[in-house]
Scaffold this motif. Structure first.
Motif, PDB file in Angstrom:
ATOM      1  N   PHE A  42       0.784  -1.279   0.221  1.00 43.91           N
ATOM      2  CA  PHE A  42       0.062  -0.110   0.022  1.00 43.91           C
ATOM      3  C   PHE A  42       1.055   1.408  -0.066  1.00 43.91           C
ATOM      4  CE2 PHE A  42      -2.847   2.943   2.488  1.00 43.91           C
ATOM      5  CZ  PHE A  42      -3.609   3.454   1.474  1.00 43.91           C
ATOM      6  N   GLN A  43       2.021   1.061   0.580  1.00 47.91           N
ATOM      7  CA  GLN A  43       2.893   2.277   0.444  1.00 47.91           C
ATOM      8  C   GLN A  43       3.336   2.441  -0.702  1.00 47.91           C
ATOM      9  OE1 GLN A  43       5.876   1.660   3.582  1.00 47.91           O
ATOM     10  NE2 GLN A  43       4.331   1.913   5.408  1.00 47.91           N
ATOM     11  N   LYS A  44       3.931   1.485  -1.569  1.00 44.61           N
ATOM     12  CA  LYS A  44       4.279   1.651  -2.754  1.00 44.61           C
ATOM     13  C   LYS A  44       3.021   2.174  -3.655  1.00 44.61           C
ATOM     14  CE  LYS A  44       7.265  -2.550  -2.432  1.00 44.61           C
ATOM     15  NZ  LYS A  44       7.913  -3.618  -3.046  1.00 44.61           N
ATOM     16  N   ALA A  45       1.820   1.801  -3.369  1.00 44.44           N
ATOM     17  CA  ALA A  45       0.720   2.126  -4.320  1.00 44.44           C
ATOM     18  C   ALA A  45       0.513   3.641  -3.998  1.00 44.44           C
ATOM     19  CB  ALA A  45      -0.441   1.396  -3.799  1.00 44.44           C
ATOM     20  N   ILE A  46       0.631   4.224  -2.903  1.00 48.27           N
ATOM     21  CA  ILE A  46       0.391   5.455  -2.536  1.00 48.27           C
ATOM     22  C   ILE A  46       1.631   6.122  -3.493  1.00 48.27           C
ATOM     23  CG2 ILE A  46       0.763   7.227  -0.833  1.00 48.27           C
ATOM     24  CD1 ILE A  46      -0.559   5.493   0.927  1.00 48.27           C
ATOM     25  N   ARG A  47       2.858   5.801  -3.264  1.00 49.47           N
ATOM     26  CA  ARG A  47       3.963   6.409  -4.080  1.00 49.47           C
ATOM     27  C   ARG A  47       3.514   6.584  -5.581  1.00 49.47           C
ATOM     28  NH1 ARG A  47       7.622   3.500  -2.745  1.00 49.47           N
ATOM     29  NH2 ARG A  47       8.167   2.324  -4.379  1.00 49.47           N
ATOM     30  N   CYS A  48       3.224   5.270  -6.156  1.00 49.54           N
ATOM     31  CA  CYS A  48       2.737   5.062  -7.587  1.00 49.54           C
ATOM     32  C   CYS A  48       1.739   5.913  -7.918  1.00 49.54           C
ATOM     33  CB  CYS A  48       2.665   3.702  -8.175  1.00 49.54           C
ATOM     34  SG  CYS A  48       4.004   2.468  -7.986  1.00 49.54           S
ATOM     35  N   ASP A  49       0.691   6.130  -7.048  1.00 47.24           N
ATOM     36  CA  ASP A  49      -0.231   6.966  -7.241  1.00 47.24           C
ATOM     37  C   ASP A  49      -0.234   8.618  -7.540  1.00 47.24           C
ATOM     38  OD1 ASP A  49      -3.527   7.419  -7.083  1.00 47.24           O
ATOM     39  OD2 ASP A  49      -2.881   8.699  -5.677  1.00 47.24           O
ATOM     40  N   MET A  50       0.891   8.770  -6.650  1.00 49.71           N
ATOM     41  CA  MET A  50       1.484  10.275  -6.838  1.00 49.71           C
ATOM     42  C   MET A  50       2.241  10.413  -8.283  1.00 49.71           C
ATOM     43  SD  MET A  50       4.537  12.231  -4.709  1.00 49.71           S
ATOM     44  CE  MET A  50       5.568  10.999  -5.357  1.00 49.71           C
ATOM     45  N   TRP A  51       2.894   9.406  -8.620  1.00 51.78           N
ATOM     46  CA  TRP A  51       3.462   9.376  -9.703  1.00 51.78           C
ATOM     47  C   TRP A  51       2.526   9.460 -11.038  1.00 51.78           C
ATOM     48  CZ3 TRP A  51       7.900   5.121  -9.159  1.00 51.78           C
ATOM     49  CH2 TRP A  51       8.778   5.626  -8.297  1.00 51.78           C
ATOM     50  N   ARG A  52       1.451   8.652 -10.907  1.00 50.82           N
ATOM     51  CA  ARG A  52       0.399   8.467 -12.007  1.00 50.82           C
ATOM     52  C   ARG A  52      -0.324   9.850 -11.974  1.00 50.82           C
ATOM     53  NH1 ARG A  52      -0.929   3.358 -13.905  1.00 50.82           N
ATOM     54  NH2 ARG A  52      -3.233   3.843 -13.942  1.00 50.82           N
ATOM     55  N   GLN A  53      -0.516  10.364 -10.984  1.00 49.20           N
ATOM     56  CA  GLN A  53      -1.122  11.711 -11.025  1.00 49.20           C
ATOM     57  C   GLN A  53      -0.349  12.795 -11.679  1.00 49.20           C
ATOM     58  OE1 GLN A  53      -4.068  12.434 -10.238  1.00 49.20           O
ATOM     59  NE2 GLN A  53      -3.916  14.549 -11.013  1.00 49.20           N
ATOM     60  N   MET A  54       0.936  12.781 -11.352  1.00 50.00           N
ATOM     61  CA  MET A  54       2.017  13.713 -12.284  1.00 50.00           C
ATOM     62  C   MET A  54       2.019  13.392 -13.605  1.00 50.00           C
ATOM     63  SD  MET A  54       4.986  13.471  -9.245  1.00 50.00           S
ATOM     64  CE  MET A  54       6.116  14.451 -10.006  1.00 50.00           C
ATOM     65  N   PHE A  55       1.951  11.836 -13.990  1.00 47.96           N
ATOM     66  CA  PHE A  55       1.995  11.789 -15.375  1.00 47.96           C
ATOM     67  C   PHE A  55       0.532  12.114 -16.234  1.00 47.96           C
ATOM     68  CE2 PHE A  55       4.733   7.836 -14.141  1.00 47.96           C
ATOM     69  CZ  PHE A  55       5.827   8.644 -14.158  1.00 47.96           C
ATOM     70  N   THR A  56      -0.455  11.940 -15.268  1.00 51.54           N
ATOM     71  CA  THR A  56      -1.632  12.494 -15.797  1.00 51.54           C
ATOM     72  C   THR A  56      -1.712  14.102 -16.077  1.00 51.54           C
ATOM     73  OG1 THR A  56      -3.085  10.717 -14.586  1.00 51.54           O
ATOM     74  CG2 THR A  56      -4.317  12.691 -15.215  1.00 51.54           C
ATOM     75  N   ASP A  57      -1.035  14.813 -15.064  1.00 50.25           N
ATOM     76  CA  ASP A  57      -1.064  16.183 -15.379  1.00 50.25           C
ATOM     77  C   ASP A  57      -0.067  16.270 -16.688  1.00 50.25           C
ATOM     78  OD1 ASP A  57      -2.534  16.417 -13.260  1.00 50.25           O
ATOM     79  OD2 ASP A  57      -0.849  17.033 -11.883  1.00 50.25           O
ATOM     80  N   LEU A  58       0.918  15.418 -16.807  1.00 52.23           N
ATOM     81  CA  LEU A  58       1.836  15.695 -17.919  1.00 52.23           C
ATOM     82  C   LEU A  58       1.131  15.595 -19.058  1.00 52.23           C
ATOM     83  CD1 LEU A  58       4.762  16.139 -19.168  1.00 52.23           C
ATOM     84  CD2 LEU A  58       5.019  13.521 -18.843  1.00 52.23           C
ATOM     85  N   PHE A  59       0.303  14.483 -19.240  1.00 52.92           N
ATOM     86  CA  PHE A  59      -0.447  14.204 -20.491  1.00 52.92           C
ATOM     87  C   PHE A  59      -1.394  15.254 -20.702  1.00 52.92           C
ATOM     88  CE2 PHE A  59      -4.175  12.701 -22.638  1.00 52.92           C
ATOM     89  CZ  PHE A  59      -3.672  11.818 -23.608  1.00 52.92           C
ATOM     90  N   LEU A  60      -2.056  15.839 -19.885  1.00 53.33           N
ATOM     91  CA  LEU A  60      -3.253  17.128 -20.009  1.00 53.33           C
ATOM     92  C   LEU A  60      -2.170  18.347 -20.616  1.00 53.33           C
ATOM     93  CD1 LEU A  60      -5.375  16.734 -16.995  1.00 53.33           C
ATOM     94  CD2 LEU A  60      -5.617  15.692 -19.108  1.00 53.33           C
ATOM     95  N   ASP A  61      -0.867  18.419 -20.180  1.00 57.43           N
ATOM     96  CA  ASP A  61      -0.168  19.624 -20.643  1.00 57.43           C
ATOM     97  C   ASP A  61       0.140  19.337 -22.063  1.00 57.43           C
ATOM     98  OD1 ASP A  61      -0.632  21.065 -18.292  1.00 57.43           O
ATOM     99  OD2 ASP A  61       1.488  19.997 -17.299  1.00 57.43           O
ATOM    100  N   CYS A  62       0.767  18.046 -22.475  1.00 54.71           N
ATOM    101  CA  CYS A  62       1.103  17.902 -23.637  1.00 54.71           C
ATOM    102  C   CYS A  62       0.051  17.871 -24.576  1.00 54.71           C
ATOM    103  CB  CYS A  62       1.987  16.741 -23.592  1.00 54.71           C
ATOM    104  SG  CYS A  62       3.462  16.649 -22.761  1.00 54.71           S
ATOM    105  N   ASP A  63      -1.107  17.313 -24.131  1.00 53.19           N
ATOM    106  CA  ASP A  63      -2.375  17.349 -25.234  1.00 53.19           C
ATOM    107  C   ASP A  63      -2.834  18.781 -25.356  1.00 53.19           C
ATOM    108  OD1 ASP A  63      -4.368  16.348 -26.803  1.00 53.19           O
ATOM    109  OD2 ASP A  63      -5.706  15.752 -25.115  1.00 53.19           O
TER     110      ASP A  63
END
Length: 1262
Positions: free
Chosen positions: A314-335
């Motif tokens: 779960f701790q890893k999932a929280i870290r990955c969730d933060m990364w995935r949210q950052m990747f989501t923002d990156l996609f929205l910026d690049c789109d």
């Protein structure tokens, strides 16, 4: 569970005393035991009721009075005991002597209670009369007489005993104790029972105390375990997370028997699909304990160990969730165009550039973007796929992304802390060493700007030339980077505790080590660079990653749901069309409701949607990359991803075209259903052509003729039978529109409007059609959720027919049955084919099920098969050529109608029949009307689609078994492989479920799951990697419960995932280079075979036959796997030349393995060379390695009847050869030939087994 008293009484057929039983005395209840009836008001006269009530009340009063009297007596006795304690001198009578036990007991019980008071009276009388005084005159007193008179007056049988004294009361107690010592007496038995009851009570109390202590200890252990979880700001964790952990524990104890796994929890696990419901430490303790209360000590230790591992996950999932949210923002910026797509090739190119600029230490953690799973297996060149034996490092990219290689230990890095073995305490070992990196001298200003000082470069070059920093990858100002980073990680705060800062300073003094403060991942920075930032402030940020409490939500857990409609656009002309086609709007809405959810994304080699982009980056960075590196990657892509105006316009046009085609498909499907009012599943081509010929007053007849000509060449079977399926109908109208002048979309809209106005449907007809299509949809849904079983499909078909006969057929009573065509191997003289009745309605099962109908028997079924048209017999009693299976039915009752419909596949070839009759209906009107026959045709077509869907799944699973049989001898490091099928959910919120079909353990032993084992999204928060794989149709690599998993999707023809392999490589394992290559080979062949299998039911495509064995009637899906492997190897061998064998020919004394491979190849073509000099002599062997051999290999069909090679002959040459040994030879031609020989051998063995019917299909195993 035991029945309640009322239920038990009702079950036994008794009348329960519900009205008077509650006031009934024990005596009355005892008196009524054994009687057949209990007194109650329902079966008694009124006077009896009154009598029972009065008697009951009097009995209760007497009982209460008696109880009070006994209680008062006992209280008085207790007072006497306190006032006059017992005289324990009487205990002298109690001894262990067994011989006098009876005598003493008799005396104490019968004589002494009367004698001792008499003696006492006697002594008192003697003292009063001074009998013993010497100086007195003796009185006339006879003590014997006095005693005798006393005993006679106080005879226990007649005398009412007086108040006993202390001595008598003590003697009575001694008497009771002596009686308990006498064997085989009632007091002894009673005493023994009391002693046993007392012992059991003590034992029970001890057990209760132990349970209570164990309960408190377990609760304390759970409370301690709760502290290992990452809690939110209120100190709570979601209940759904606990449920997911408890449910996944069943997989941990998968080796336990099924009944043990089902009964492992005291109560059924709940399903909680929200993260809002949370518990604190006390609630967590009680909640988990309520499920694990009856666990054994070992099992409880296992669940604690499992919960501890889930906390880490779960701790890893929280870290990955933060990364995935950052990747989501990156996609929205690049789109930039907000179309919901990014260019996949550009993203891959940027990842390659970022990877190339990264130092070696970072590369070992990244997944190589030029290798699988970042790129597709189909994108790898065949020469690299089969023959790349030199670059072994790239084959370890996936494993090194999960487990760091041992090379890093020797280079002085600090490895991530990982659990050692199966230690239940979760202890960790850390390999420490001094860092080589010169980070201590890094200037803060340089760290902020991402620059690298000269001193650092010189130190890095002198210490490790390979890890020298590369040129700056991200050029930006410090302010911009700081604002960007704070934007993505603002929720994690900027402050740390003083204790943590001191720990960080100590770590920096020891080697500038940055740590995830969760306690199980540490790594030293060895080099500086754009992809692997070693800034001191970044180290602090990485240390703060889990300092502040978790926000309480996983923002990207349902990413596919949140962004399923992102980028969709509804053109303005659609709105106009919706008002233009008002009659079709309800039908279109119903079609959309029947469609599955759009959460699953189809793979596209040219573009990525948001979930696919996020998953691609997550796969690239792996799980051990520090946060600063992830931020550097994000900034690099944001800076470098550019899109020209032309590409924007092209992308927008692509999205618009896709959207327009989807709307067109929906519109034409609604038009088809409007025309097909009886849900027959097809339209008459002549009728559609006749109506279209009047379009524009017949001015477009020439264009219509051309369109029909093109359609006939594309759908020859549909043109022959003059029937249009929904797909053929859409293609026909598109071809017609392409021949008309004007804009194609506008022409199709005009045609749809014209055809819509050409038919009129009443409200009742529309309602009837809607109901019937629901029933047909249930048949298809039964096939999709059947787990490759036909039983649910049969039930859905018979249910649809029965419902329609009841609702739209004047409540007819029907019988239905399904028979499939099979080759007649039992009695060939009675015809080449037969009809095997595989399913029927329940009442007809004793007469019809598993019956065989031959061509020389009575019946009209074979006429329907040969003509391909329905046959309706209105009155079977007048026909004369009807075969009745129920011989018990009298001749005069053999009346009714019979309808036989051919079952046809997508190419309109007949493979069976569907029969319906009304012989069980005794009414006069039993004839099938036209609309009923049309609907039955729709049922037959729906069954055909469902049948071929199930057959395709069976073939996929059979191919999977073959692939796993091929994989396991070559890849021994695999711990387990689980195969799942995707099933549609029961509602739109469930979306879909994963059904576990095949589980293979580390020995290759397979378990085929016959019962439904479903994997749901809302039940598995910690194992969502399988759902990510299905959502994105991409490979997902992760670690779960300490085991490393690779989830690989199998895609259908639309490029969406319909199945997946969950491959586990166990604890702390990695695949060797050759194992990793062999795994890729298996996955590529499995995907190719799946696509070929799924093409079979398609109307537009026909299966491709390459080998002669594929032309057999009993075509086996397992052949496809080896056939695609053979085709790949043919292509590889064809690219060889005589010069390619120069290395092999250069051997004077070749390795035995190389010689054996060449011998096996030559024996395939010339089995008579066995033992001859032509193969035993190396000098003669190499003379055959020429272009002619390459051509023969390319054309060789190992399944041809002319091939007479003994399999044992080839196994003698190449059998038992370790794959690692061949890999170490480094010979590409030898690798080709070795795999080619093995593939040929497998195909020969499988063909032989098919001919001998030795290989069962998947359905027989189920």
């Amino acid at each position: 569970m035991a029945a309640q008293p009322e239920e038990a009484a009702q079950t036994a057929g008794l009348n329960h005393p519900s009205l008077v039983g509650k006031n009934m005395t024990a005596t009355e209840m005892k008196r009524n035991q054994g009687s057949d009836e209990l007194p109650c008001r329902s079966n008694c006269a009124p006077w009896k009721e009154c009598f029972y009530e009065k008697v009951q009340q009097r009995s209760l009063n007497l009982q209460e009075k008696k109880v009070k009297m006994i209680q008062a007596q006992k209280a008085e006795e207790e007072k006497v005991k306190k006032r006059e304690p017992c005289d324990w001198l009487c205990k002298e009578w109690f001894s262990d002597e067994k011989e006098s036990l009876d005598t003493r007991t008799y005396l104490l019980d019968k004589l002494l209670p009367t004698l001792i008071p008499g003696v006492e009276k006697l002594l008192m009388q003697v003292e009063r009369k001074n009998v013993l005084v010497p100086d007195k005159e003796p009185t006339k007193f006879d003590p014997i007489t006095f005693l005798g008179e006393y005993l006679m007056r106080h005879n226990p049988q007649y005398d009412i005993s007086t108040k006993p004294g202390p001595y008598l009361r003590g003697m009575k107690m001694v008497t009771e104790e002596l009686k308990t010592e006498m064997a085989d007496t009632a007091p002894e038995r009673l005493a023994r029972m009391k002693a046993e009851a007392k012992t059991k009570r003590k034992e029970r109390e001890q057990v209760e105390n132990m349970k209570s202590e164990q309960k408190e200890m377990r609760k304390e252990a759970l409370a301690i375990q709760f502290k290992e979880w990452t809690v939110d700001i209120s100190g709570r964790i979601p209940v759904a997370l606990i449920q997911s952990s408890l449910r996944s524990f069943l997989d941990v104890v998968a080796s336990a028997p099924m009944d043990v796994r089902e009964a492992i929890y005291d109560r059924k696990l709940e399903i909680i699909d929200t993260l809002e419901q949370k518990v604190n430490i006390d609630e967590f303790t009680e909640y988990v304990h309520s499920y694990t209360e009856n666990f054994s000590s070992d099992m409880f230790q296992e669940i604690l160990k499992h919960l501890r591992q889930c906390a880490l996950d779960f701790q890893k999932a929280i870290r990955c969730d933060m990364w995935r949210q950052m990747f989501t923002d990156l996609f929205l910026d690049c789109d930039y165009g907000k179309v919901g797509l990014l260019d996949r090739q550009k993203i891959l190119a940027l990842l390659e550039e970022f990877y190339d600029r990264s130092p070696m230490s970072a590369k070992r953690r990244f997944c190589n973007p030029r290798q699988w799973p970042i790129i597709e297996l189909q994108e790898i060149e065949l020469a690299d796929f089969w023959g790349d034996l030199h670059d072994q490092e790239v084959c370890e990219e996936l494993s090194e992304n999960l487990v760091l290689s041992q090379a890093e230990i020797s280079e002085g890095e600090i490895l991530p802390c990982e659990p050692v073995g199966d230690n239940s305490q979760g202890s960790y070992e850390m390999s420490t060493s001094v860092s080589e990196s010169p980070l201590e001298q890094m200037d803060m200003s340089e760290a902020e700007t991402g620059g690298i000082s000269k001193e650092e470069k010189q130190a890095a070059e002198s210490s490790d030339a390979e890890d020298a920093p590369v040129a700056e990858a991200v050029k930006e100002t410090a302010a911009r980077k700081e604002s960007s980073l704070s934007e993505h990680s603002g929720q994690f705060g900027q402050q740390t505790s003083s204790e943590t800062r001191l720990q960080d300073e100590d770590l920096q003094d020891q080697g500038k080590v940055w740590c995830f403060l969760s306690g199980f991942q540490c790594s030293s920075h060895r080099t500086a660079g754009p992809a692997y930032s070693d800034r001191q402030d970044s180290q602090a940020e990485a240390g703060q990653e889990f300092e502040l409490p978790w926000s309480g939500d996983l923002l990207t857990f349902d990413l596919s749901f949140k962004y399923s409609s992102y980028g969709e656009r509804i053109p303005e002309e659609w709105i106009c069309e919706d008002t233009r086609f008002a009659d079709l709007r309800p039908i279109m809405a119903d079609i959309q409701n029947r469609c599955t959810s759009r959460v699953r994304s189809a793979f596209d080699e040219h573009c990525l949607n948001l979930p696919q982009f996020v998953q691609l980056l997550e796969t690239f960075v792996g799980q051990d990359i520090p946060l600063p590196t992830v931020k550097s990657l994000i900034e690099f892509i944001k800076e470098e991803y550019k899109q020209t105006e032309e590409s924007k316009i092209e992308q927008l046009e692509k999205v618009r075209r896709t959207s327009r085609l989807a709307h067109r498909k929906l519109l034409l499907e609604a038009l088809f259903e409007k025309w097909d009012k009886n849900a027959s599943g097809f339209l008459d081509l002549k009728e559609v052509d006749a109506v279209l010929s009047t379009f524009k007053e017949g001015m477009e007849k020439e264009a219509l003729r051309k369109a029909k000509s093109h359609f006939s060449s594309r759908y020859p079977q549909s043109s022959r039978v003059e029937k249009l399926s929904p797909e053929a109908f859409q293609t026909f109208l598109e071809l017609v529109a392409s021949e008309f002048t004007g804009n194609e979309d506008e022409v199709i809209a005009n045609i749809v409007e014209f055809l819509t106005m050409s038919v009129e449907r009443s409200w009742m007809e529309c309602l009837q059609s809607l109901t019937r299509r629901k029933w047909l949809h249930n048949i298809q849904q039964a096939a999709e959720t059947s787990g490759a079983s036909m039983e649910p499909v049969y039930k859905a078909v018979f249910k649809a027919l029965s419902q329609d006969a009841e609702a739209h057929g004047d409540n007819k009573k029907i019988s239905a049955y399904i028979a499939l065509l099979e080759e007649n191997q039992l009695s060939p003289e009675r015809g080449q084919i037969l009809l095997h009745y595989v399913a029927c309605t329940t009442d007809d099962a004793p007469y019809v099920l598993n019956q065989i109908l031959y061509k020389d028997m009575k019946g009209v079924s074979f006429a329907a098969v040969e003509e391909g048209k329905p046959i309706h017999v209105p009155r079977v009693q007048l026909h004369g050529n009807i075969h009745f299976w129920n011989y018990d039915r009298p001749v005069e009752e053999r009346r009714g109608s019979l309808l036989v419909l051919p079952l046809q596949d997508a190419h309109w070839n007949v493979f069976g029949i569907l029969g319906i009759d009304t012989l069980r209906d005794q009414s006069e009107k039993t004839i099938f009307l036209t609309h009923e026959i049309s609907f039955c045709q729709g049922v037959s077509l729906a069954f055909s689609k469902a049948y071929h869907h199930v057959c395709a799944l069976e073939n996929v699973l059979q191919m999977t078994l073959t692939a796993l049989d091929w994989l396991y001898p070559r890849v021994s490091s695999i711990h387990a492989v689980t195969t799942y099928l995707v099933e549609p959910g029961k509602d739109q919120t469930c979306d879909y479920a994963l059904r576990k079909m095949i589980t293979t353990d580390n020995t290759g032993q397979k378990e085929i799951h016959t019962s439904a084992v479903l994997f749901l999204r809302k039940e598995n928060l910690l194992r969502d990697y399988l759902l990510k794989c299905i959502d994105t149709s991409e490979v997902v690599c992760t670690s779960v419960c300490g085991e490393y998993h690779i989830a690989v999707p199998l895609r259908d023809l639309s490029r969406q995932a319909f199945a997946l392999f969950d491959i586990s490589i166990g604890h702390h394992q990695k695949l060797s280079p050759h194992e990793y290559k062999d795994l890729q080979k298996m996955l590529k062949m499995a995907q190719a075979a799946c696509c070929e299998i799924l093409k079979i039911p398609s109307e537009e495509t026909k299966p491709t036959y390459v080998l002669e064995a594929e032309h057999m009637n009993s075509r086996h899906a397992g052949i496809l796997f080896h056939r695609f492997m053979l085709q790949d190897l043919r292509e590889c061998v064809q690219k060889l030349s005589a010069e390619s064998f120069a290395e092999i020919k250069g051997y004077e004394e070749p390795p035995a393995l190389i010689h054996n491979i060449v011998k096996a190849v030559l024996l395939l073509f010339n089995p008579n060379w066995k033992g001859s000099e032509k193969i035993e002599s190396w000098s003669q062997c190499i003379q055959n390695l020429d272009d002619n051999l390459i051509q023969e290999i390319y054309c060789f069909d190992p399944t041809a009847p002319s091939v007479q090679v003994q399999g044992e002959l080839l196994l003698d040459c190449i059998g038992g050869v370790p794959r690692a040994e061949l890999w170490m030879q480094g010979s590409v031609p030898a690798e080709y030939l070795y795999n080619w020989v093995h593939t040929c051998l497998s195909l020969m063995e499988m063909t032989k087994s098919l001919q001998n019917k030795e290989v069962p299909d998947f359905t027989s195993k189920v």
